[in-house]
Design a protein around this motif. Structure first.
Motif: not given
Length: 250
Positions: A106-117, A129-132, A170-177
């Motif tokens: 959800x937080x990523x969606x918020x950032x992407x909306x901001x980028x679109x704006x 260049x937004x990578x998840x 934004x990268x998730x590696x096990x319990x590391x953000x």
């Protein structure tokens, strides 16, 4: 005589009872004082978090309204869509961000909306260049934690940007953000660590200290051409599970 002997023999017991009773009272007072202190500290932290979070709204709104004002002033046909984007962003900020933690997706969606704006300012190919990477549904994060970092990438970039000049990962590696923001430097004399009114990276750093003590690192690197901020937060999933278990228990 027997009565006197009885009183004399009873004195050690009486003294022992008085000492034990006193120790119990002292221990109770110590526990109560400790609990009160912890409660006051928790209230102070919550109050400061609310204050830090409240700083985001007017600062973000001020910058965004300036951008939309430009679209309206120039009679850009994208102005109505920009207003709808802003409405979506404000809905998240006012209602959904009241939770202590939200799904990272959800937080990523918020950032992407901001980028679109923000993209309305540029007529070319998207400048970000937004990578998840990884499963964002399994991770929860404090809301509105990244917006200042994203804002800074635009603020301190040159007026004209090449496609993909700003990089967000934004990268998730096990319990590391791991969240990385990188932008080309526009004004080399600008102090990228400061914002008007003390709002900006200092705000993010303070919130991180309060929300994720001993769980995060914030690395800031600047070269002649590029400015990079890398945020790492560990044990996010474990922390959420503990909070959920605590709520279920009570």
């Amino acid at each position: 005589m027997d009565l006197l002997v009885y009183y004399v023999d009873s004195m050690p017991i009486v003294f022992a009872f008085i000492i034990v009773s006193s120790l119990v009272v002292i221990l109770q007072n110590l526990i109560l004082n400790t609990l009160k202190k912890e409660q006051l500290e928790k209230q102070a932290i919550n109050t400061e978090l609310v204050y830090l979070k409240s700083q985001i709204n007017p600062h973000f709104l001020f910058n965004t309204l300036n951008n939309i004002h430009t679209l309206v002033y120039t009679q850009d046909p994208a102005a109505p869509e920009a207003m709808m984007r802003l409405s979506s962003l404000m809905r998240y900020m006012i209602y959904e961000s009241n939770a202590s933690a939200v799904p990272l997706s959800i937080e990523i969606n918020y950032l992407q909306d901001y980028i679109s704006l923000q993209q309305f300012r540029y007529k070319s190919t998207p400048v970000v260049n937004f990578q998840v990477e990884g499963n964002t549904e399994t991770c929860h994060i404090a809301p509105l934690l990244f917006i200042h970092l994203l804002e800074n990438t635009y603020k301190h970039s040159p007026p004209r940007l090449k496609p993909g000049a700003i990089k967000v990962r934004v990268a998730i590696e096990e319990n590391l953000l791991v969240v990385t923001f990188q932008n080309p430097i526009g004004n080399k004399r600008a102090n990228l660590l400061e914002e008007p009114g003390g709002i900006g990276l200092a705000n993010v750093q303070k919130r991180l200290q309060l929300l994720y003590p001993n769980q995060h690192s914030l690395d800031i690197n600047k070269t002649d051409e590029v400015f990079t901020v890398e945020l790492k937060i560990t044990n996010l999933q474990t922390q959420v599970n503990e909070k959920e278990a605590h709520l279920l228990y009570y």
